[in-house]
Design a protein around this motif. Structure first.
Motif, PDB file in Angstrom:
ATOM      1  N   LEU A 262      -0.123 -14.286 -12.055  1.00  0.00           N
ATOM      2  CA  LEU A 262      -0.446 -12.984 -11.472  1.00  0.00           C
ATOM      3  C   LEU A 262      -1.199 -13.160 -10.160  1.00  0.00           C
ATOM      4  O   LEU A 262      -1.003 -12.382  -9.215  1.00  0.00           O
ATOM      5  CB  LEU A 262      -1.279 -12.152 -12.454  1.00  0.00           C
ATOM      6  N   GLY A 263      -2.041 -14.185 -10.088  1.00  0.00           N
ATOM      7  CA  GLY A 263      -2.741 -14.462  -8.838  1.00  0.00           C
ATOM      8  C   GLY A 263      -1.783 -14.777  -7.708  1.00  0.00           C
ATOM      9  O   GLY A 263      -1.936 -14.285  -6.582  1.00  0.00           O
ATOM     10  N   VAL A 264      -0.770 -15.595  -7.989  1.00  0.00           N
ATOM     11  CA  VAL A 264       0.246 -15.903  -6.975  1.00  0.00           C
ATOM     12  C   VAL A 264       0.969 -14.625  -6.553  1.00  0.00           C
ATOM     13  O   VAL A 264       1.180 -14.376  -5.358  1.00  0.00           O
ATOM     14  CB  VAL A 264       1.256 -16.930  -7.524  1.00  0.00           C
ATOM     15  N   ILE A 265       1.346 -13.812  -7.530  1.00  0.00           N
ATOM     16  CA  ILE A 265       2.069 -12.568  -7.234  1.00  0.00           C
ATOM     17  C   ILE A 265       1.236 -11.661  -6.336  1.00  0.00           C
ATOM     18  O   ILE A 265       1.730 -11.129  -5.330  1.00  0.00           O
ATOM     19  CB  ILE A 265       2.427 -11.848  -8.549  1.00  0.00           C
ATOM     20  N   ARG A 266      -0.029 -11.485  -6.661  1.00  0.00           N
ATOM     21  CA  ARG A 266      -0.870 -10.588  -5.858  1.00  0.00           C
ATOM     22  C   ARG A 266      -1.135 -11.165  -4.469  1.00  0.00           C
ATOM     23  O   ARG A 266      -1.188 -10.417  -3.481  1.00  0.00           O
ATOM     24  CB  ARG A 266      -2.189 -10.312  -6.588  1.00  0.00           C
ATOM     25  N   LEU A 267      -1.316 -12.473  -4.371  1.00  0.00           N
ATOM     26  CA  LEU A 267      -1.503 -13.093  -3.056  1.00  0.00           C
ATOM     27  C   LEU A 267      -0.286 -12.859  -2.169  1.00  0.00           C
ATOM     28  O   LEU A 267      -0.413 -12.528  -0.981  1.00  0.00           O
ATOM     29  CB  LEU A 267      -1.758 -14.592  -3.215  1.00  0.00           C
ATOM     30  N   VAL A 268       0.904 -12.999  -2.749  1.00  0.00           N
ATOM     31  CA  VAL A 268       2.130 -12.811  -1.985  1.00  0.00           C
ATOM     32  C   VAL A 268       2.318 -11.353  -1.590  1.00  0.00           C
ATOM     33  O   VAL A 268       2.551 -11.023  -0.416  1.00  0.00           O
ATOM     34  CB  VAL A 268       3.347 -13.309  -2.802  1.00  0.00           C
ATOM     35  N   LEU A 269       2.183 -10.457  -2.568  1.00  0.00           N
ATOM     36  CA  LEU A 269       2.486  -9.049  -2.312  1.00  0.00           C
ATOM     37  C   LEU A 269       1.451  -8.393  -1.410  1.00  0.00           C
ATOM     38  O   LEU A 269       1.806  -7.673  -0.470  1.00  0.00           O
ATOM     39  CB  LEU A 269       2.573  -8.284  -3.635  1.00  0.00           C
ATOM     40  N   GLU A 270       0.181  -8.614  -1.676  1.00  0.00           N
ATOM     41  CA  GLU A 270      -0.857  -7.905  -0.925  1.00  0.00           C
ATOM     42  C   GLU A 270      -1.042  -8.465   0.476  1.00  0.00           C
ATOM     43  O   GLU A 270      -1.692  -7.837   1.313  1.00  0.00           O
ATOM     44  CB  GLU A 270      -2.157  -7.892  -1.717  1.00  0.00           C
TER      45      GLU A 270
ATOM     46  N   CYS B 187     -13.457 -22.012   0.508  1.00  0.00           N
ATOM     47  CA  CYS B 187     -14.161 -22.569  -0.656  1.00  0.00           C
ATOM     48  C   CYS B 187     -14.578 -21.457  -1.608  1.00  0.00           C
ATOM     49  O   CYS B 187     -14.455 -21.587  -2.830  1.00  0.00           O
ATOM     50  CB  CYS B 187     -15.396 -23.351  -0.208  1.00  0.00           C
ATOM     51  N   ALA B 188     -15.063 -20.362  -1.059  1.00  0.00           N
ATOM     52  CA  ALA B 188     -15.551 -19.258  -1.895  1.00  0.00           C
ATOM     53  C   ALA B 188     -14.419 -18.469  -2.519  1.00  0.00           C
ATOM     54  O   ALA B 188     -14.566 -17.930  -3.626  1.00  0.00           O
ATOM     55  CB  ALA B 188     -16.437 -18.334  -1.065  1.00  0.00           C
ATOM     56  N   LEU B 189     -13.271 -18.382  -1.836  1.00  0.00           N
ATOM     57  CA  LEU B 189     -12.222 -17.454  -2.266  1.00  0.00           C
ATOM     58  C   LEU B 189     -11.017 -18.110  -2.910  1.00  0.00           C
ATOM     59  O   LEU B 189     -10.121 -17.396  -3.382  1.00  0.00           O
ATOM     60  CB  LEU B 189     -11.754 -16.631  -1.056  1.00  0.00           C
ATOM     61  N   HIS B 190     -10.944 -19.437  -2.972  1.00  0.00           N
ATOM     62  CA  HIS B 190      -9.686 -20.053  -3.400  1.00  0.00           C
ATOM     63  C   HIS B 190      -9.396 -19.836  -4.879  1.00  0.00           C
ATOM     64  O   HIS B 190      -8.254 -19.992  -5.309  1.00  0.00           O
ATOM     65  CB  HIS B 190      -9.670 -21.542  -3.049  1.00  0.00           C
ATOM     66  N   TYR B 191     -10.389 -19.482  -5.682  1.00  0.00           N
ATOM     67  CA  TYR B 191     -10.123 -19.179  -7.094  1.00  0.00           C
ATOM     68  C   TYR B 191      -9.526 -17.776  -7.269  1.00  0.00           C
ATOM     69  O   TYR B 191      -8.967 -17.471  -8.317  1.00  0.00           O
ATOM     70  CB  TYR B 191     -11.415 -19.246  -7.908  1.00  0.00           C
ATOM     71  N   LYS B 192      -9.669 -16.946  -6.288  1.00  0.00           N
ATOM     72  CA  LYS B 192      -9.294 -15.543  -6.426  1.00  0.00           C
ATOM     73  C   LYS B 192      -7.808 -15.328  -6.171  1.00  0.00           C
ATOM     74  O   LYS B 192      -7.170 -16.151  -5.505  1.00  0.00           O
ATOM     75  CB  LYS B 192     -10.129 -14.684  -5.465  1.00  0.00           C
ATOM     76  N   PRO B 193      -7.224 -14.236  -6.702  1.00  0.00           N
ATOM     77  CA  PRO B 193      -7.856 -13.247  -7.573  1.00  0.00           C
ATOM     78  C   PRO B 193      -7.895 -13.737  -9.019  1.00  0.00           C
ATOM     79  O   PRO B 193      -6.973 -14.399  -9.487  1.00  0.00           O
ATOM     80  CB  PRO B 193      -6.940 -12.027  -7.450  1.00  0.00           C
ATOM     81  N   LEU B 194      -8.983 -13.388  -9.721  1.00  0.00           N
ATOM     82  CA  LEU B 194      -9.161 -13.829 -11.095  1.00  0.00           C
ATOM     83  C   LEU B 194      -8.667 -12.804 -12.110  1.00  0.00           C
ATOM     84  O   LEU B 194      -8.680 -13.064 -13.308  1.00  0.00           O
ATOM     85  CB  LEU B 194     -10.646 -14.122 -11.354  1.00  0.00           C
ATOM     86  N   GLY B 195      -8.238 -11.648 -11.650  1.00  0.00           N
ATOM     87  CA  GLY B 195      -7.752 -10.618 -12.563  1.00  0.00           C
ATOM     88  C   GLY B 195      -7.014  -9.542 -11.794  1.00  0.00           C
ATOM     89  O   GLY B 195      -6.934  -9.578 -10.559  1.00  0.00           O
ATOM     90  N   PRO B 196      -6.484  -8.548 -12.516  1.00  0.00           N
ATOM     91  CA  PRO B 196      -5.660  -7.523 -11.862  1.00  0.00           C
ATOM     92  C   PRO B 196      -6.420  -6.637 -10.885  1.00  0.00           C
ATOM     93  O   PRO B 196      -5.804  -5.991 -10.042  1.00  0.00           O
ATOM     94  CB  PRO B 196      -5.122  -6.699 -13.042  1.00  0.00           C
ATOM     95  N   SER B 197      -7.746  -6.602 -10.964  1.00  0.00           N
ATOM     96  CA  SER B 197      -8.515  -5.751 -10.053  1.00  0.00           C
ATOM     97  C   SER B 197      -9.441  -6.560  -9.154  1.00  0.00           C
ATOM     98  O   SER B 197     -10.244  -5.994  -8.421  1.00  0.00           O
ATOM     99  CB  SER B 197      -9.336  -4.724 -10.854  1.00  0.00           C
ATOM    100  N   ASP B 198      -9.326  -7.884  -9.208  1.00  0.00           N
ATOM    101  CA  ASP B 198     -10.210  -8.739  -8.417  1.00  0.00           C
ATOM    102  C   ASP B 198      -9.766  -8.767  -6.958  1.00  0.00           C
ATOM    103  O   ASP B 198      -8.612  -8.472  -6.626  1.00  0.00           O
ATOM    104  CB  ASP B 198     -10.206 -10.146  -9.006  1.00  0.00           C
ATOM    105  N   GLU B 199     -10.695  -9.139  -6.103  1.00  0.00           N
ATOM    106  CA  GLU B 199     -10.431  -9.240  -4.662  1.00  0.00           C
ATOM    107  C   GLU B 199      -9.342 -10.263  -4.381  1.00  0.00           C
ATOM    108  O   GLU B 199      -9.270 -11.318  -5.006  1.00  0.00           O
ATOM    109  CB  GLU B 199     -11.736  -9.655  -3.967  1.00  0.00           C
TER     110      GLU B 199
END
Length: 720
Positions: free
Chosen positions: A483-491, A428-440
């Motif tokens: 970008l959020g999808v990309i970072r979720l996949v890559l990281e 619930c707390a994290l599903h919006y993330k990441p919100l930007g290129p440096s976000d968690e």
């Protein structure tokens, strides 16, 4: 060379506008002075709540004399042409010169433009800047036509030389420039004269005005952290709030106050947000417990009681604000403990987007999608679906209605209060993330599944109704979602076939929406195709939409990788390869190729490859055949040619297994090892031999080079 000092003194300038105003004043004044022929050594601007200040050092005392020549009509041209030329130059016919030109004699106007004093130019430029200043919002007052963010009270404009200071003659709607200013509104309100910037800065400090906004911010942070440290506490860092508060005061005085005991059990995010948004207070936490226990406020003046009265007043207002927060918190907890059904029902009446249904519809789609994604990311499907069903319910809570920035964070607390598993609360707390290129970036499997489902639902939804980003416009933040999808996949190192996944989502979405008889607004081509039972068109459209969305992902990936130092042509060379919708595979390939191309062997290999490819392409076009039938080693009549056969055998033996194992570094190294034998081959032999059998064999050998290198990356797309 004189120095210039400008101060525009007004009623309070909103803190959010000050940074832009400083830059606009500096840029517009200096541009205007340079355009008028003056030069300068250095310029810097400052701001306080009541003033904008610009200091320019080493300004030219006068603009240079200029002589301009303009070519006019021919000497025998009609009188009307000559009259127009004279009007444009301001000269008479007697002042013109006749000169020889390629087509005969023409009139030449020699115009002398004498230089002007700096004071005259400054007055002209400053008036233009003030009258056209780009405030986001401005106002008029009194009988004048001037607009300013707040009523402009005075203008200080001085040119200072070794001989002394001179006021620049300037009058704007009755506000006459002078050499006086005022200090702090309460502690030093009387006007005083200044003779230049150094004198101005010193006198302002004495008059309890700290001119430099950065100095004010540093002072606030220094005093606040020291006050907290003295009590074993820490100030919660907030750079945005620090900048804003520094723009609210001219003489910062840090005061620390207590939060009422009744409010200390509120979630720290609630306390911090309430104090920041309503009061501009910094939160002070106990590092041992993480609880917010005190606050820091910044007064704009010193008082005889050391701020006691100010703190008492602030405390009363804060208690009222936190009482509201406590009321919301109590009501929300009751709903959460009852299962959150009231919120679920409420969201059926909240529209997400007119063509995409309500928030409840969206939650249902995300829940179904999270369940399908869960196995791809190692999450429990039941937990992923459960988390997706409750992750957005806090949107209907009173706390999030009051503080929208707490969405998700409050969902964690409400899920925990409802007795749901910890993985669900975290999602619930994290599903919006990441919100930007440096976000968690979430890493817990359930959180990753819900975060991906949320973003993919948004992207496929807006793609389905043709609401895609155009130019710089992206009202639905779709670039951020991609970008959020990309970072979720890559990281998280996920192996997801994005094209297959997205196509399936489009198909499922079309079936869901097109069979919803209660929602006639779904009339896009996608849904119409299904309603018409044109199955071929239905699946074709789904694939077309998916391909377009994948291209969008690739564009965002290029931006992301370029920021990490990977060349654009390297990315293109890898995008041209199969499985380019597996972003983890794609990036691993690009990183390995980028590393190889930084070496001498890699750079030279590309040149050898392109030479081979060019010769082969030209021969195939000329002969009308494809040379890909296998080169035979028995026709190699040069040691370098035989060595290339051996090198290609070795490279193919190494590259094949390496590519199967996705060991791109090993495959790239094997490919780079071809550099020397390819170079030696081209130095030793002539491909287009007179012997047709040898020529065909060598062209087939070039095909092996192209095929071997092409199995790793499309080197035709590499620059150079």
């Amino acid at each position: 060379m004189p120095d210039l000092l400008i101060e525009l003194f007004s009623e309070e300038i909103p803190a959010r506008m000050q940074a832009g105003a400083r830059e606009a004043l500096r840029q517009r004044v200096t541009d205007g002075l340079v355009e008028a022929g003056l030069s300068y050594a250095h310029a810097r601007a400052w701001s306080t709540p009541r003033r904008l200040v610009l200091a320019i050092e080493g300004l030219s005392a006068r603009s240079p004399d200029l002589k301009e020549e303009r070519k006019g009509p021919r000497v025998d041209a009609p009188e009307k042409a000559l009259e127009g030329f004279l009007r444009s130059t301001g000269l008479t016919k007697e002042q013109l010169e006749a000169r020889d030109d390629k087509k005969g004699q023409v009139w030449i106007a020699v115009i002398d433009k004498p230089g002007r004093d700096a004071a005259e130019i400054v007055a002209e430029v400053l008036e233009g800047v003030i009258r056209s200043f780009p405030w986001p919002k401005s106002m008029r007052w009194g009988a004048g036509s001037l607009r300013w963010v707040r009523p402009l009270q005075s203008i200080l404009c001085l040119l200072t030389t070794e001989a002394g200071a001179k006021v620049v003659p300037l009058d704007i709607d009755g506000i006459r420039a002078g050499d006086t200013t005022r200090g702090h509104r309460f502690m030093a309100p009387e006007p005083f004269r200044v003779t230049g910037f150094e004198d101005y800065a010193v006198r302002l400090k004495r008059a309890r005005v700290m001119l430099d906004q950065d100095e004010r911010a540093e002072q606030i942070w220094h005093d606040a952290t020291n006050a907290a440290f003295a009590q074993g506490l820490e100030v919660v860092e907030d750079k945005g709030l620090l900048t804003e508060v520094a723009g609210l005061v001219e003489w910062p005085v840090v005061l620390m106050g207590a939060i009422g005991e009744a409010f200390l059990d509120l979630p720290p995010e609630v306390l911090q947000t309430s104090m920041k948004e309503h009061q501009k207070f910094f939160s002070v936490k106990d590092p041992k417990t993480g609880r917010i226990v005190r606050f820091v406020t910044v007064a704009n003046r010193e008082t005889a009681d050391n701020g006691e009265t100010i703190l008492k007043g602030n405390g009363k207002v804060l208690s009222a604000r936190l009482s509201d927060a406590a009321f919301f918190w109590g009501n929300d907890l009751a709903v959460a403990k009852a299962g959150m059904e009231d919120w679920r029902d409420a969201l059926t009446h909240v529209t997400f987007q007119s063509a995409l249904g309500s928030q409840a519809d969206r939650i249902a789609r995300i829940a179904a999608l999270a369940r399908e994604i869960a196995p791809m990311v190692g999450a429990d499907p039941d937990l992923a679906e459960q988390a997706a069903k409750v992750a957005k319910l806090d949107l209907a809570s009173q706390m999030v209605y009051e503080f929208p920035e707490l969405q998700g964070l409050m969902g964690r607390y409400y899920a925990a209060a409802a007795g749901l598993p910890a993985e669900v609360a975290e999602a619930c707390a994290l599903h919006y993330k990441p919100l930007g290129p440096s976000d968690e970036v979430p890493t817990a499997p359930v959180s990753v599944a819900v975060a991906l489902a949320d973003k993919l639902d948004t992207l496929t939804g807006f793609w389905a109704i043709d609401e895609t980003p155009t130019g710089s416009k992206d009202p639905f933040a779709l670039r951020r979602a991609a970008l959020g999808v990309i970072r979720l996949v890559l990281e998280n190192g996920l192996r997801v076939a994005l094209n297959t996944t997205v196509t399936a989502i489009f198909q499922a979405r079309m079936i869901m929406e097109a069979t919803d008889q209660e929602r006639p607004e779904f009339q896009s081509a996608l849904f119409a195709a299904l309603l018409n039972k044109n199955k071929g068109d239905f699946f074709g459209l789904a694939q077309a939409k998916s391909a377009d969305l994948l291209s969008f992902f690739h564009d965002r990936l290029k931006v992301h990788l370029r920021a990490e130092g990977i060349r654009h042509d390297v990315i293109d060379a890898c995008l041209a390869m199969p499985c380019n919708d597996d972003l983890t595979l794609l990036v691993n390939r690009a990183q390995s190729l980028n590393a190889v191309l930084t070496t001498e062997d890699g750079e030279n290999l590309v040149q050898g490859f392109k030479r081979a490819n060019n010769i082969l392409t030209q021969a195939e076009e000329k002969d009308g055949v494809e040379y890909s039938f296998g080169a035979d080693r028995k026709f190699a009549d040069d040691p370098a040619e035989a060595a290339l056969f051996d090198a290609l055998d070795a490279a193919e033996a190494a590259i094949g297994p390496a590519m199967e194992a996705e060991d791109f570094a090993k495959a790239m190294a094997a490919m780079a090892a071809l550099r020397a034998p390819i170079d030696a081959f081209f130095e030793a032999v002539q491909v287009n031999s007179d012997n047709e059998i040898i020529r065909r064999n060598r062209l087939n050998l070039l095909h092996r080079i192209r095929a071997t290198c092409g199995s790793v990356a499309d080197l035709t797309r590499i620059d150079g």
